[in-house]
Design an enzyme around this catalytic site. Structure first.
Site, short mmCIF file in Angstrom:
data_model
loop_
_atom_site.label_atom_id
_atom_site.label_comp_id
_atom_site.label_asym_id
_atom_site.label_seq_id
_atom_site.Cartn_x
_atom_site.Cartn_y
_atom_site.Cartn_z
N HIS A 43 1.80 -3.53 -2.73
CA HIS A 43 1.77 -3.89 -1.30
C HIS A 43 2.35 -5.28 -1.05
CE1 HIS A 43 -0.66 -0.38 -0.97
NE2 HIS A 43 -1.65 -0.88 -1.67
N HIS A 50 -0.89 4.33 0.59
CA HIS A 50 -0.49 4.84 -0.72
C HIS A 50 0.13 6.23 -0.58
CE1 HIS A 50 -4.24 2.46 -0.94
NE2 HIS A 50 -3.50 1.72 -1.73
#
Lengths: 328, 328
Positions: free
Chosen positions: A56, A217
């Protein structure tokens, strides 16, 4: 899989080291760990720690620095940091003023943070936590609640600014929770990302498809839709945000967050519509952040976050910050 | 072509408007134009203007603000701004102190800027220019010289900081040229980008190929190579930079610039090697910027820039800046 990486086993370590070396005067990596802390810590105030999986970037480590985080604890790619990693971070930045942990609401993160916090408390450290669960697309009535998305970056900013002012742990937590209460996010993806260890896309989208409500995700969203214009896509997303929280008449901070593979050009185009549509719906924009703040590697897509702000939150949002990925 | 856009004809206009609306307190768009200026201008000092094609966002408009640009003039996608657009920008920010134009070295940009500057001079405006030609991969002995790449952002920072201090046009230009003289960049691409009007990739790369020395618009580089590790790729790039300028024993600012589609994770991994390799070669890193600063839409790849710095350039590099895409 066309990625500029080296050994698969070293991805997280090299990544954290590469970031820390880019800002060696202000970042430090704990030995034998990927935990990142500031080189200088005022030990007499509340410390703020954020942890989430890797993949991320620039979150979480890019937000360590004056006015934001004292520590960031990255896990493996798309995996929560482990309890011992989190505990290591807590111990390093703890003072008598205590530590506020910020996490995103995924089962693994919640379990691991809970365990680490209990262990720290047994050691006599004052620790509390704020869970960010801003994804309006994941409200499926599950007991676990909504997923956390890019809005977490705004909470890092708010909590970090307040902690920097030297108030108590309870007050920093209260403010972060107040900000979280008025925070909503929704994402879309038009292409998947590839977890390096797996070597293939985590899901498939056809050439003319996008997924609305996608998790960080690649978790499935609320619907798979034909690819539409920026305007039609953003309108649908904003309608979902405005239906979920009474932003009408409020002032908000807007975050248009790229997921890693979306050109900044497209994020700007999206904001042209977002700013207009919010004005039409009597939502006043205080400020807008546009960029890759919390990504899913090379995923194409973006999220829109709205955070309702009052004078106190505006002051914290505007307060100085010096981090690799966000400055004020 | 999966892009979040609306009408093809409106891309540049919507993009600029979306950016300006995100920072309405500090940015203003000139009527009937995509020229972006600050809302507040101190009229008694040198103004700095940067222009280049669109498709490189956040450049050029994301760098307008205190401590950097007074005006940005974006052209159409991958096309130089026209002379009348540039002239409009010059007129808007001109004072008796004059205007410094910064441009990247592409034929169209050079011709159009030259024409605009001549027209402005005929109107009695003091205008000068600095051409950034930092691409070591394009030194093919052509009379036109090297292409300009992402190093231009560092020159915007240096010139903007010096202009903010209130020195004369000649001095700002001298400093910018001194910085440019010690600035080198090289890029690689592992995937092309799609110009929206064309609807298909500007070039093709096989699944295991990358192009070394790629220009900002997909111009061919020095070689097409098999896809390699981050380390092998960066080593080859650094070797070319170090062979081109005597950085040994110098202090440098490093810019690891993503081309739009490359995850920040990979840029961090690249810097892990870059920082190590530079140390081994007796090059001292003063600071490193990592992110998407000058892109080619969704192109995957990155560039490495080195700028030799002395105490004066370091002070300018560190000076406060408040723009949408870069803050200090």
């Amino acid at each position: 899989m066309k990625k500029f990486i080296n050994e698969l086993d070293n991805i997280e370590a090299e990544m954290v080291r590469g970031l820390v070396r880019s800002k060696a005067h202000m970042l430090r990596q704990l030995p034998d760990s990927n935990v990142v802390v500031r080189t200088q810590k005022k030990r007499e105030r509340v410390a703020v720690l954020f942890g989430c999986g890797s993949g991320h970037e620039p979150a979480p480590c890019g937000y360590v620095g004056y006015g934001m985080l004292d520590a960031a604890v990255p896990g493996s790619i798309f995996s929560s940091p482990t309890p011992d990693q989190i505990l290591k971070g807590i111990r390093e930045v703890a003072s008598e003023s205590g530590v506020l942990c910020i996490l995103v609401n995924y089962t693994g993160d919640v379990l691991n943070f809970r365990m680490a916090i209990q262990m720290a408390q047994m050691e006599g450290i004052a620790v509390d936590s704020v869970v960010v669960a801003d994804d309006v697309a994941s409200d499926t009535g599950k007991a676990t609640g909504r997923r956390g998305l890019a809005g977490a970056i705004l909470i890092n900013k708010i909590a970090g600014a307040e902690a920097e002012m030297g108030v108590g742990l309870y007050e920093v937590k209260e403010t972060a929770e107040w900000a979280t209460a008025g925070l909503r996010t929704i994402g879309v993806a038009s292409s998947p990302c590839i977890v390096p260890e797996e070597g293939k896309p985590s899901f498939e989208l056809r050439d003319n498809e996008m997924e609305v409500g996608m998790g960080l995700h690649g978790e499935p969203g609320v619907m798979r839709a034909p690819m539409r214009s920026a305007e039609a896509t953003a309108r649908d997303m904003l309608d979902r945000l405005l239906a979920d929280y009474k932003y009408k008449g409020c002032e908000v901070v807007v975050l248009i967050n790229g997921l890693g593979g979306t050109p900044v050009m497209e994020l700007y185009i999206i904001n042209d519509f977002v700013s207009r549509y919010l004005a039409e719906h009597d939502v006043e924009v205080y400020d807008t952040m546009i960029g890759n703040y919390m990504t899913s590697m090379e995923m194409k897509g973006f999220s829109i976050s709205l955070m309702r702000v009052d004078p106190h939150l505006k002051a914290l949002y505007d307060a100085p910050a010096r981090t690799a990925a966000l400055c004020r």
